[in-house]
Design an enzyme around this catalytic site. Sequence first.
Site, PDB file in Angstrom:
ATOM      1  N   GLY A 172       0.824  -1.222   0.000  1.00 26.12           N
ATOM      2  CA  GLY A 172       0.000   0.000   0.000  1.00 26.12           C
ATOM      3  C   GLY A 172       0.850   1.261   0.000  1.00 26.12           C
TER       4      GLY A 172
ATOM      5  N   TYR B 261     -12.606  -2.276  12.027  1.00 23.05           N
ATOM      6  CA  TYR B 261     -11.216  -1.790  11.968  1.00 23.05           C
ATOM      7  C   TYR B 261     -10.490  -2.087  13.288  1.00 23.05           C
ATOM      8  CZ  TYR B 261      -7.609   1.753  10.777  1.00 23.05           C
ATOM      9  OH  TYR B 261      -6.438   2.429  10.497  1.00 23.05           O
ATOM     10  N   ALA B 262     -11.172  -1.852  14.406  1.00 23.14           N
ATOM     11  CA  ALA B 262     -10.566  -2.112  15.728  1.00 23.14           C
ATOM     12  C   ALA B 262     -10.250  -3.597  15.884  1.00 23.14           C
ATOM     13  CB  ALA B 262     -11.514  -1.653  16.840  1.00 23.14           C
TER      14      ALA B 262
ATOM     15  N   LYS C 285      -7.248  -4.495  13.582  1.00 19.68           N
ATOM     16  CA  LYS C 285      -5.958  -3.962  14.046  1.00 19.68           C
ATOM     17  C   LYS C 285      -5.536  -4.614  15.370  1.00 19.68           C
ATOM     18  CE  LYS C 285      -5.165  -0.943  10.677  1.00 19.68           C
ATOM     19  NZ  LYS C 285      -4.031  -1.093   9.741  1.00 19.68           N
TER      20      LYS C 285
HETATM   21  P1  NDP Z   1      -4.342   5.594   2.356  1.00 17.84           P
HETATM   22  O1  NDP Z   1      -5.740   5.211   2.014  1.00 17.84           O
HETATM   23  O2  NDP Z   1      -3.880   6.997   2.108  1.00 17.84           O
HETATM   24  O3  NDP Z   1      -3.312   4.619   1.591  1.00 17.84           O
HETATM   25  C1  NDP Z   1      -3.467   3.237   1.649  1.00 17.84           C
HETATM   26  C2  NDP Z   1      -3.007   2.640   0.330  1.00 17.84           C
HETATM   27  O4  NDP Z   1      -3.231   1.215   0.400  1.00 17.84           O
HETATM   28  C3  NDP Z   1      -3.817   3.168  -0.858  1.00 17.84           C
HETATM   29  O5  NDP Z   1      -2.989   3.471  -1.953  1.00 17.84           O
HETATM   30  C4  NDP Z   1      -4.742   2.000  -1.145  1.00 17.84           C
HETATM   31  O6  NDP Z   1      -5.163   1.928  -2.497  1.00 17.84           O
HETATM   32  C5  NDP Z   1      -3.859   0.829  -0.793  1.00 17.84           C
HETATM   33  N1  NDP Z   1      -4.649  -0.386  -0.646  1.00 17.84           N
HETATM   34  C6  NDP Z   1      -5.937  -0.522  -0.244  1.00 17.84           C
HETATM   35  N2  NDP Z   1      -6.327  -1.805  -0.314  1.00 17.84           N
HETATM   36  C7  NDP Z   1      -5.267  -2.502  -0.792  1.00 17.84           C
HETATM   37  C8  NDP Z   1      -5.062  -3.861  -1.122  1.00 17.84           C
HETATM   38  N3  NDP Z   1      -6.041  -4.779  -0.992  1.00 17.84           N
HETATM   39  N4  NDP Z   1      -3.849  -4.241  -1.585  1.00 17.84           N
HETATM   40  C9  NDP Z   1      -2.860  -3.346  -1.753  1.00 17.84           C
HETATM   41  N5  NDP Z   1      -3.003  -2.026  -1.481  1.00 17.84           N
HETATM   42  C10 NDP Z   1      -4.201  -1.609  -1.003  1.00 17.84           C
HETATM   43  O7  NDP Z   1      -4.154   5.181   3.872  1.00 17.84           O
HETATM   44  P2  NDP Z   1      -3.082   5.668   4.964  1.00 17.84           P
HETATM   45  O8  NDP Z   1      -1.788   5.949   4.325  1.00 17.84           O
HETATM   46  O9  NDP Z   1      -3.727   6.668   5.817  1.00 17.84           O
HETATM   47  O10 NDP Z   1      -2.988   4.324   5.846  1.00 17.84           O
HETATM   48  C11 NDP Z   1      -1.911   3.408   5.757  1.00 17.84           C
HETATM   49  C12 NDP Z   1      -2.019   2.421   6.918  1.00 17.84           C
HETATM   50  O11 NDP Z   1      -1.977   3.144   8.152  1.00 17.84           O
HETATM   51  C13 NDP Z   1      -3.311   1.617   6.926  1.00 17.84           C
HETATM   52  O12 NDP Z   1      -3.069   0.305   7.367  1.00 17.84           O
HETATM   53  C14 NDP Z   1      -4.156   2.348   7.965  1.00 17.84           C
HETATM   54  O13 NDP Z   1      -5.107   1.511   8.554  1.00 17.84           O
HETATM   55  C15 NDP Z   1      -3.084   2.775   8.955  1.00 17.84           C
HETATM   56  N6  NDP Z   1      -3.480   3.874   9.807  1.00 17.84           N
HETATM   57  C16 NDP Z   1      -3.767   5.107   9.293  1.00 17.84           C
HETATM   58  C17 NDP Z   1      -4.153   6.138  10.137  1.00 17.84           C
HETATM   59  C18 NDP Z   1      -4.453   7.519   9.641  1.00 17.84           C
HETATM   60  O14 NDP Z   1      -4.832   8.361  10.494  1.00 17.84           O
HETATM   61  N7  NDP Z   1      -4.313   7.831   8.366  1.00 17.84           N
HETATM   62  C19 NDP Z   1      -4.284   5.927  11.589  1.00 17.84           C
HETATM   63  C20 NDP Z   1      -3.959   4.602  12.019  1.00 17.84           C
HETATM   64  C21 NDP Z   1      -3.573   3.625  11.161  1.00 17.84           C
HETATM   65  P3  NDP Z   1      -6.646   2.476  -2.891  1.00 17.84           P
HETATM   66  O15 NDP Z   1      -6.668   3.905  -2.589  1.00 17.84           O
HETATM   67  O16 NDP Z   1      -6.744   2.179  -4.352  1.00 17.84           O
HETATM   68  O17 NDP Z   1      -7.627   1.707  -2.062  1.00 17.84           O
END
Ligand code: NDP
Length: 248
Positions: A13, A157-158, A161
Amino acid sequence: MSTLADQVAIVTGSGRGIGRAIAEALLQEGANIVISDINEELCQTTAAEINKQAGREAALAVPCNVTDGASVAKMVEAVMAKWSRIDILVNNAGITRDALFMRMSQEQWQAVIDTNLTSAFKVTQPVLKVMSKQRSGRIINIASTTGVHGNFGQVNYAAAKAGLIGFTKTIALEYASRNITSNAVAPGFIDTAMTQALGEEIISKVIEKIPLGRMGTPEDIARAVVFFAGPGAYVTGQVMEVNGGLYT
Ligand code: NDP
């Protein structure tokens, strides 16, 4: 000498957001990085931009859907064909499908469990086969403060995680003897597309509750990942909350 020189890191991701910042930070420490995302075009453009900034061909774009075992197997094959090793795996890909518990559909529940939890099983298993042979590796899972403390509207989600945290601790126990560590970073409220979707009103209300008075940045999370990825980290099975003091 850079701390991660000649190492190979997969960040799932990592087309944008926190994953991209993690990939860039690992690259700055000298690692070669795999930009992997479900969005193929984003994967290619992000890797191209990163290579241009770095002035070296250190980023390889490998599109991968972490919920699909065949897609994961292709990614691991592509990385091994290019570099013949994997030193660092960051399980970062994640989604939200928020709803209050009684209104949550089974599709919302399952999509989040599949993408945020079962994906770690599907990606880590083939990567650990490689790391086990190498007798070294770093697994870093991106959890969430929600997995530690819970949050309204995020029962799926909780649960995912919190499951990822249990996964992290168990992998740490099973693989310590092979010099492989497994840790989690639990971000709080970080400024990315995921949180921007919540809208200005909710964002300001959450910021009021953060002792450090601001949202985190993707780079704040990347610094914690670089610590766990480093060669000297005598730390395994741990969860580091990076949340500006929310939930002390
Ligand atoms: P974003 O949505 O900005 O980025 C996540 C990326 O992962 C996107 O490019 C998305 O693609 C990609 N993605 C989604 N599903 C898949 C899949 N099945 N296979 C491969 N790639 C995938 O999220 P963040 O950067 O904010 O989050 C990153 C991580 O941090 C996540 O695990 C999130 O749960 C965690 N997190 C984020 C927080 C926040 O406040 N932002 C807080 C706590 C945890 P697409 O857009 O096409 O779906």
